[in-house]
Motif scaffolding. Structure first.
Motif, PDB file in Angstrom:
ATOM      1  N   ILE A 178      12.768   1.587   4.142  1.00  0.00           N
ATOM      2  CA  ILE A 178      13.350   2.405   5.208  1.00  0.00           C
ATOM      3  C   ILE A 178      12.315   2.770   6.270  1.00  0.00           C
ATOM      4  O   ILE A 178      12.613   2.828   7.453  1.00  0.00           O
ATOM      5  N   THR A 179      11.078   3.032   5.859  1.00  0.00           N
ATOM      6  CA  THR A 179      10.054   3.492   6.797  1.00  0.00           C
ATOM      7  C   THR A 179       8.683   3.001   6.350  1.00  0.00           C
ATOM      8  O   THR A 179       8.470   2.764   5.159  1.00  0.00           O
ATOM      9  N   ASN A 180       7.757   2.829   7.293  1.00  0.00           N
ATOM     10  CA  ASN A 180       6.376   2.521   6.905  1.00  0.00           C
ATOM     11  C   ASN A 180       5.479   3.743   7.127  1.00  0.00           C
ATOM     12  O   ASN A 180       4.274   3.636   7.288  1.00  0.00           O
ATOM     13  N   ASN A 181       6.105   4.914   7.125  1.00  0.00           N
ATOM     14  CA  ASN A 181       5.414   6.171   7.391  1.00  0.00           C
ATOM     15  C   ASN A 181       5.370   6.984   6.097  1.00  0.00           C
ATOM     16  O   ASN A 181       6.412   7.382   5.563  1.00  0.00           O
ATOM     17  N   LEU A 182       4.171   7.225   5.576  1.00  0.00           N
ATOM     18  CA  LEU A 182       4.014   7.887   4.281  1.00  0.00           C
ATOM     19  C   LEU A 182       4.647   9.277   4.264  1.00  0.00           C
ATOM     20  O   LEU A 182       5.410   9.619   3.362  1.00  0.00           O
ATOM     21  N   THR A 183       4.348  10.078   5.274  1.00  0.00           N
ATOM     22  CA  THR A 183       4.870  11.453   5.318  1.00  0.00           C
ATOM     23  C   THR A 183       6.395  11.455   5.364  1.00  0.00           C
ATOM     24  O   THR A 183       7.056  12.200   4.633  1.00  0.00           O
ATOM     25  N   GLU A 184       6.957  10.604   6.224  1.00  0.00           N
ATOM     26  CA  GLU A 184       8.418  10.527   6.357  1.00  0.00           C
ATOM     27  C   GLU A 184       9.048  10.056   5.049  1.00  0.00           C
ATOM     28  O   GLU A 184      10.097  10.555   4.632  1.00  0.00           O
ATOM     29  N   ALA A 185       8.395   9.092   4.387  1.00  0.00           N
ATOM     30  CA  ALA A 185       8.927   8.563   3.125  1.00  0.00           C
ATOM     31  C   ALA A 185       8.972   9.647   2.059  1.00  0.00           C
ATOM     32  O   ALA A 185       9.962   9.768   1.317  1.00  0.00           O
ATOM     33  N   ILE A 186       7.926  10.469   1.975  1.00  0.00           N
ATOM     34  CA  ILE A 186       7.889  11.551   0.979  1.00  0.00           C
ATOM     35  C   ILE A 186       8.982  12.572   1.286  1.00  0.00           C
ATOM     36  O   ILE A 186       9.692  13.041   0.394  1.00  0.00           O
ATOM     37  N   GLU A 187       9.131  12.900   2.580  1.00  0.00           N
ATOM     38  CA  GLU A 187      10.166  13.871   2.975  1.00  0.00           C
ATOM     39  C   GLU A 187      11.559  13.349   2.629  1.00  0.00           C
ATOM     40  O   GLU A 187      12.401  14.073   2.101  1.00  0.00           O
ATOM     41  N   LYS A 188      11.806  12.064   2.924  1.00  0.00           N
ATOM     42  CA  LYS A 188      13.123  11.486   2.640  1.00  0.00           C
ATOM     43  C   LYS A 188      13.411  11.465   1.147  1.00  0.00           C
ATOM     44  O   LYS A 188      14.549  11.639   0.719  1.00  0.00           O
ATOM     45  N   SER A 189      12.380  11.229   0.345  1.00  0.00           N
ATOM     46  CA  SER A 189      12.587  11.140  -1.103  1.00  0.00           C
ATOM     47  C   SER A 189      13.048  12.479  -1.690  1.00  0.00           C
ATOM     48  O   SER A 189      13.648  12.522  -2.755  1.00  0.00           O
ATOM     49  N   LYS A 190      12.778  13.573  -0.961  1.00  0.00           N
ATOM     50  CA  LYS A 190      13.169  14.911  -1.437  1.00  0.00           C
ATOM     51  C   LYS A 190      14.430  15.421  -0.737  1.00  0.00           C
ATOM     52  O   LYS A 190      14.899  16.517  -1.015  1.00  0.00           O
ATOM     53  N   ASP A 191      14.955  14.614   0.187  1.00  0.00           N
ATOM     54  CA  ASP A 191      16.048  15.054   1.060  1.00  0.00           C
ATOM     55  C   ASP A 191      17.406  14.794   0.402  1.00  0.00           C
ATOM     56  O   ASP A 191      17.766  13.643   0.140  1.00  0.00           O
ATOM     57  N   THR A 192      18.152  15.853   0.141  1.00  0.00           N
ATOM     58  CA  THR A 192      19.466  15.699  -0.510  1.00  0.00           C
ATOM     59  C   THR A 192      20.443  14.943   0.398  1.00  0.00           C
ATOM     60  O   THR A 192      21.303  14.218  -0.091  1.00  0.00           O
ATOM     61  N   TRP A 193      20.306  15.103   1.726  1.00  0.00           N
ATOM     62  CA  TRP A 193      21.177  14.372   2.663  1.00  0.00           C
ATOM     63  C   TRP A 193      20.964  12.869   2.491  1.00  0.00           C
ATOM     64  O   TRP A 193      21.922  12.096   2.446  1.00  0.00           O
ATOM     65  N   PHE A 194      19.720  12.454   2.367  1.00  0.00           N
ATOM     66  CA  PHE A 194      19.420  11.022   2.228  1.00  0.00           C
ATOM     67  C   PHE A 194      19.929  10.494   0.888  1.00  0.00           C
ATOM     68  O   PHE A 194      20.462   9.388   0.812  1.00  0.00           O
ATOM     69  N   ALA A 195      19.783  11.304  -0.168  1.00  0.00           N
ATOM     70  CA  ALA A 195      20.277  10.898  -1.496  1.00  0.00           C
ATOM     71  C   ALA A 195      21.797  10.697  -1.453  1.00  0.00           C
ATOM     72  O   ALA A 195      22.334   9.729  -2.005  1.00  0.00           O
ATOM     73  N   GLN A 213       0.842  -1.204   0.000  1.00  0.00           N
ATOM     74  CA  GLN A 213       0.000   0.000   0.000  1.00  0.00           C
ATOM     75  C   GLN A 213       0.872   1.248   0.000  1.00  0.00           C
ATOM     76  O   GLN A 213       0.614   2.207  -0.726  1.00  0.00           O
ATOM     77  N   LEU A 214       1.914   1.205   0.847  1.00  0.00           N
ATOM     78  CA  LEU A 214       2.791   2.374   0.966  1.00  0.00           C
ATOM     79  C   LEU A 214       3.496   2.643  -0.353  1.00  0.00           C
ATOM     80  O   LEU A 214       3.561   3.796  -0.810  1.00  0.00           O
TER      81      LEU A 214
END
Length: 329
Positions: A195-212, A174-175
């Motif tokens: 990495i996470t089962n949290n939708l909001t956190e996942a969207i934030e991480k996908s835009k995070d240059t540090w995570f990339a 679903q996520l």
């Protein structure tokens, strides 16, 4: 895209069915406590519930989404729906007093009134006690929805006056589907789901240059462990540690490293559909030649040990140096 109850039933089947039943039978509780992790759809459901209650054009369980009531609820401007969010670090007594004052007036457009308290665990003691008095004298037409990630931080006397609704973590399929609907590529959505089962956190991480950059460093470390082992200590000192400066960040880096070795195990087991680093399949295959299935599995154990050492406050750089030595053997 406007959420419908069918969408909610997919994400939160039990809670959604209970809320739908209460609407169909006109048995609306005077107070609900929605509790569950961030990103599990608590506010989304509270808003949909409000629209279903206030919409005057509704012919099915779903609100029409187009009438004046629906549009104003979506924009946060409905006169009979009040939304309280923390003022700074907390929800204060004055905010609850203002809410009570608003509710002494009859509904501007109907007799119904509703309020949503977001992050209810952040109410001060005074605010909680004030709300408790409010909940003890419920008006027939008033509905409260409290949202929280930590129900145990809400006064037990408040909890006892609410119908408790437990929001479950989204399942990975679903996520991933939700993330792809938000515009993430399949590869990115699969990575975030691991990495996470949290939708909001996942969207934030996908835009995070540090995570990339974190992901790039993991791939670089793996290549160096295969090809330039003598330079690994310098890489750890000059690139890895300056990027992962906090223990929580370093734990996240180790999680990404663990995903790489899990993928390698999947390659050995001929299960390529299960891999997460889908953009690096050629590198994974090269790594699976370098590390046997047995070694890849051992390395997963070494990473788990390193994570436990970090939790035990062993010096981070020492943990990484020991880990890379184990992986090289």
């Amino acid at each position: 895209m406007d959420a419908l109850w069918s969408d909610m039933l997919e994400k939160q089947p039990i809670v959604s069915q209970m809320m739908i039943n209460s609407i169909k039978k006109s048995r609306i509780s005077h107070a609900y406590l929605f509790h569950g992790d961030k990103g599990t759809g608590k506010y989304e459901m509270a808003q949909l519930f409000a629209m279903s209650i206030f919409c005057q054009q509704r012919t099915t369980i779903d609100p029409c989404q187009q009438c004046s009531d629906c549009r104003r609820i979506k924009s946060g401007n409905h006169p009979d729906l009040h939304i309280i969010i923390p003022d700074g670090a907390s929800i204060k007594k004055d905010q609850i007093l203002h809410l009570q004052k608003e509710f002494t007036y009859t509904g501007l457009e109907s007799n119904k009134k509703m309020y949503i308290i977001s992050q209810a665990e952040k109410m001060t003691d005074n605010a909680s006690n004030r709300l408790l008095k409010f909940l003890e004298e419920p008006s027939k037409q008033t509905t409260a929805i409290l949202l929280t990630e930590n129900s145990h931080s809400v006064l037990s006397t408040i909890r006892s006056r609410c119908q408790l609704m437990a929001f479950k973590p989204l399942n990975p399929n679903q996520l991933q589907e939700s993330l792809q609907q938000e515009g993430l590529t399949e590869a990115n959505a699969r990575m975030m789901t691991s990495i996470t089962n949290n939708l909001t956190e996942a969207i934030e991480k996908s835009k995070d240059t540090w995570f990339a950059q974190s992901r790039k460093l993991v791939v670089q470390l793996i290549e160096m462990l295969q090809q330039n082992q003598d330079e690994v200590p310098i890489f750890v000192h000059t690139q890895w540690m300056p990027h992962f400066t906090e223990r929580a960040q370093l734990q996240e880096g180790l999680d990404l490293l663990m995903l790489w070795f899990r993928d390698m195990v999947q390659i050995h087991l001929d299960e390529p559909s299960a891999i997460v680093y889908t953009n690096h399949q050629d590198k994974l295959e090269a790594a699976s030649i370098h590390w046997s299935l047995e070694h890849a599995t051992e390395n997963l154990q070494h990473i788990m040990t390193a994570k436990r050492k970090l939790e035990s406050n062993v010096h981070p750089q020492l943990v990484l140096e020991q880990l890379t030595l184990h992986i090289q053997r």
